[in-house]
Design an enzyme around this catalytic site. Structure first.
Site, short mmCIF file in Angstrom:
data_model
loop_
_atom_site.label_atom_id
_atom_site.label_comp_id
_atom_site.label_asym_id
_atom_site.label_seq_id
_atom_site.Cartn_x
_atom_site.Cartn_y
_atom_site.Cartn_z
N LYS A 154 0.79 -0.97 0.06
CA LYS A 154 0.01 -0.08 0.00
C LYS A 154 0.74 1.34 0.10
O LYS A 154 1.95 1.21 0.46
CB LYS A 154 -0.91 -0.05 1.36
CG LYS A 154 -1.83 0.99 1.40
CD LYS A 154 -3.03 0.75 0.21
CE LYS A 154 -4.20 1.91 0.46
NZ LYS A 154 -3.77 3.00 -0.18
N CYS A 176 -1.60 10.62 -6.62
CA CYS A 176 -2.83 10.54 -5.68
C CYS A 176 -3.92 11.52 -5.88
O CYS A 176 -3.99 12.54 -5.59
CB CYS A 176 -2.37 10.63 -4.23
SG CYS A 176 -0.86 9.49 -3.78
#
Length: 314
Positions: free
Chosen positions: A45, A132
């Site tokens: 992650k 992101c």
């Protein structure tokens, strides 16, 4: 029988499949399941300096042709994943993987996170996630070419271990040129393209509402919707980057044929996100079987025979 063996940064993997960061990689249990699956490798992650709960639910929804999400970088923090990476590297030195790192606060957090990894015992590959798209109020670093250059310049002042970057999708030929010009100035080992297509919107036809809560329903689009964009980014960057920079292809891989097309465009490894979320880790057994079937149908004995050899109509 053909082989799916592929070489990426000097290591030969049984096959080119990985998870996409953010899917089935939150904690040790999920990471170990990936490591034990039929995937050739895996990625952790994307970690921020401190753990994050992420955006409010619902923040991920499966759609007929893919998915929409606005997760908000939920993760257990850099210390958690770095400790995991160090222990796994020590216990399984012949099974390399990728550690993903992001930032919620921006420039300084990126630098601090990379400095912490530099000072650690982990020596494997790192993916610096510059894309992101689902953090409210936070722009994507990789859409600012000057800031991306400034960040990489700062990191390379002290970072001596191998790393690459994860990129958002680009949609203009000049943008392909500009980001490649920046990345070619540095000793990067790979680029990963693409992250989800940011700020899509999906409407529930029954309720006439959006389907996710954060950002008024705006979220990153993945799955079948994004494959043409992903293939274009893999192809365009492979054509423009230094030969020493490898490409990981991510986006719209539902079948072995989809993976084949990413490899045909020049990818060395491929990552699966939405379909892994929908099917679980057994998806890799199906995908490897289907990719093998494509090679057999085409008469290829290895990925090297067709990798990067996409035909054109010139």
């Amino acid at each position: 029988m053909p082989t799916l063996e592929t070489t990426f940064y000097g290591h030969t993997y049984d096959n080119p499949f990985m998870n996409a960061s953010g899917v089935h990689c939150m904690d040790v249990t999920e990471l170990d399941e990936l490591a034990s699956s039929a995937a050739g490798s895996f990625v952790t992650k994307s970690a921020t300096a401190d753990g994050r709960k992420g955006n409010p639910e619902p923040r991920y929804v499966n759609l007929d042709l893919g998915s929409i999400n606005s997760m908000g970088l939920p993760n257990l923090g850099l210390d958690y994943y770095l400790n995991y990476a160090i222990l796994r590297q020590k216990s399984q030195p012949d099974a390399p993987f990728v550690m993903s790192v992001a930032s919620y606060q921006g420039f300084d957090e990126y630098v601090d996170n990379m400095r912490q990894i530099q000072d650690s015992a982990y020596t494997g590959l790192v993916e610096l996630n510059l894309s992101c798209p689902n953090v409210p109020g936070k722009p994507q670093m990789a859409y600012d070419f000057e800031d991306t250059k400034r960040l990489l310049t700062e990191i390379f002042k002290f970072y001596t271990k191998p790393f690459g970057v994860k990129l958002p999708p680009y949609f203009d030929m000049q943008h392909f040129d500009k980001i490649a010009n920046v990345l070619n100035q540095f000793d990067l080992k790979f680029v990963n393209c693409i992250n989800s297509i940011g700020n899509g919107l999906y409407i529930d036809e029954t309720t006439d509402t959006v389907v996710i809560k954060p950002k008024g329903g705006f979220g990153g689009i993945g799955g079948e919707y994004v494959k043409p964009t992903a293939l274009a980014n893999v192809r365009a960057l492979k054509q423009r980057l230094n030969p020493t920079i490898e490409v990981i292809g991510t986006g719209g891989i539902l079948t072995g044929r989809d993976a084949y097309e990413h490899l045909l465009c020049g990818a060395s490894m491929v990552q699966v996100g939405t379909q892994l979320q929908k099917e679980g880790v057994h998806v890799f057994e199906r995908l490897t079987a289907e990719l093998l079937a494509v090679l057999e149908e085409k008469g290829y004995q290895s990925i090297a025979e067709f990798k990067g050899k996409l035909g054109t109509l010139d």
